[in-house]
Design a protein around this motif. Structure first.
Motif, PDB file in Angstrom:
ATOM      1  N   LYS A 147       0.844  -1.204   0.000  1.00 23.14           N
ATOM      2  CA  LYS A 147       0.000   0.000   0.000  1.00 23.14           C
ATOM      3  C   LYS A 147       0.874   1.248   0.000  1.00 23.14           C
ATOM      4  N   HIS A 148       0.296   2.351  -0.502  1.00 20.31           N
ATOM      5  CA  HIS A 148       1.065   3.576  -0.685  1.00 20.31           C
ATOM      6  C   HIS A 148       0.348   4.778  -0.079  1.00 20.31           C
ATOM      7  N   GLY A 155      -4.126   2.056  -0.672  1.00 17.48           N
ATOM      8  CA  GLY A 155      -3.404   3.063   0.091  1.00 17.48           C
ATOM      9  C   GLY A 155      -4.291   4.182   0.572  1.00 17.48           C
TER      10      GLY A 155
END
Length: 311
Positions: A98-99, A194
Motif C-alpha cells: 500500500k502507498h 493506500g
C-alpha cells in the motif's frame, strides 16, 4: 429465421409482463388504500408468493438481465443495522504494497494513462477500480470520481468541480451514513491500495484529527438513526392525502407501516432542538409518552383521528 422467432418470443414475454405489471400495480394500490399498509410490505409479500411460479422466476431473471449493468454497479444494499460496521481509520500502508499518495500523484491514476491503473478515493482511502474501467474510465458515467477524493459527491450527487471535494462539512445524518455505506461497498468490492495525504491522512499515512471528527459524526448519526427507529414505534407517522384544495392526515392501527393495538390521533410532533416537525399518531389514552418531544393539535379537535390540511 431463428433470430426472428426469438424476437417474437421476447416480445410476447414483454407484452405479458407489462400487462401483469399493470394489473399488479392496480391490485397493490387497492390493497394499500383499503388496509393502510405500506407498498413495500405488499410487494415483498406478493414476491414471496409468486416465487413458487417458474414463469415468475424466469421473468424476474429476464427483467434483471435487461437492466443497464451500470445500475447494478453503483447500487448498494439497503441499510440494515445488523450489517453496519464502523469504519476502521487505520490503514497499514506498510503491508501489501500500500502507498501514501499526494493529491497530485493520485490525479495521474484517473484512468486516462495506459501506464497507470484507475484509482479513486473516499474518506482518504484509495481503491483500485481499474477492473471496472467501463464505469470509471474516461468518458464513462463515473469518471468524475477517478483520480481524486470526491467523498462529498458520493452522497450529494453534485458532480461539479465545487462538489467533487473531500470535505463533509455540513452534511446531514443521512448523508454521513450514506458515505459510511459507500466505504463499506468499496471495502468489499475493490482492493484498498493506500491512502491520500490530504484531509484525512497525513504524509505518514496516519489518520488526521479531521478523520477522527468525521467518524465521530458518523457514529452520532448512527445513534440518531437508532433513536429515530425507536421514535417511529412510539409515534408512528400519519396517513396522508393531498389535492388542490389541501388534504388531510389521519391515524389507523397500521398507519406509518407500524401495526399496533391503538390508532391514536394526528398531532404535529416537534423536535425541540431543531424545531423540525412531522405528523405523528399519538396515544390519546393512558400515560403520556412524549418525553423530549412537543406535540401540538394544529387547529384540530383533540379527539379527532382525522384532521384537514388547508393549502
Amino acid at each position: 429465421m431463428e433470430k426472428n422467432r426469438r424476437k417474437k418470443d421476447d416480445a410476447g414475454v414483454m407484452t405479458k409482463t407489462l400487462a401483469g405489471v399493470a394489473a399488479l400495480t392496480f391490485l397493490v394500490s387497492f390493497i394499500c388504500s383499503s388496509y393502510d399498509i405500506t407498498f413495500s410490505h405488499v410487494i415483498s409479500t406478493i414476491d414471496v408468493i409468486l416465487e413458487e411460479s417458474e414463469y415468475y422466476r424466469s421473468t424476474k431473471e429476464w427483467m434483471a438481465s435487461s437492466i443497464d449493468a451500470t445500475w447494478h454497479e453503483v447500487s448498494i444494499p439497503s441499510r440494515k443495522a445488523e450489517h453496519l460496521q464502523a469504519i476502521n481509520p487505520e490503514v497499514d500502508v506498510a503491508a501489501g504494497g500500500k502507498h501514501v499518495f499526494t493529491p497530485e500523484q493520485l490525479h495521474f491514476f484517473d484512468g486516462s494513462r495506459d501506464s497507470k491503473p484507475c484509482y479513486l478515493a473516499i474518506l482518504g482511502r484509495v481503491y483500485d477500480v481499474d477492473g471496472k474501467k467501463e464505469y470509471y474510465g474516461p468518458g464513462k458515467s463515473y469518471h468524475h470520481f477517478a483520480g481524486r477524493d470526491a467523498t462529498r459527491a458520493f452522497t450529494t450527487g453534485d458532480f461539479t468541480e465545487n462538489g467533487l471535494v473531500a470535505s463533509t462539512h455540513g452534511l446531514s445524518h443521512d448523508e454521513l451514513l450514506s458515505i459510511r455505506d459507500w466505504v463499506s461497498f468499496y471495502d468489499k468490492e475493490y482492493p484498498l491500495v493506500g491512502v491520500v495525504a490530504d484531509l484525512y491522512y497525513d504524509s505518514d499515512g496516519q489518520p488526521t484529527a479531521e478523520l477522527t471528527d468525521v467518524l465521530a459524526r458518523v457514529e452520532k448519526a448512527n445513534e440518531y438513526r437508532k433513536a429515530q427507529a425507536v421514535e417511529i414505534e412510539v409515534f408512528p407517522p400519519c396517513n396522508s392525502e393531498y389535492n388542490q384544495n389541501g388534504g388531510r392526515v389521519w391515524c389507523s392501527t397500521k398507519s406509518g407501516g407500524v401495526e399496533r393495538q391503538w390508532a391514536g390521533v394526528p398531532r404535529k410532533l416537534i423536535e425541540q432542538t431543531t424545531k423540525k416537525f412531522r405528523c405523528a399518531c399519538v396515544k390519546n389514552f393512558g400515560p403520556g409518552v412524549s418525553g423530549a418531544k412537543e406535540v401540538k393539535t394544529s387547529n384540530c379537535s383533540p379527539t379527532s383521528n382525522s384532521c384537514k390540511i388547508v393549502s
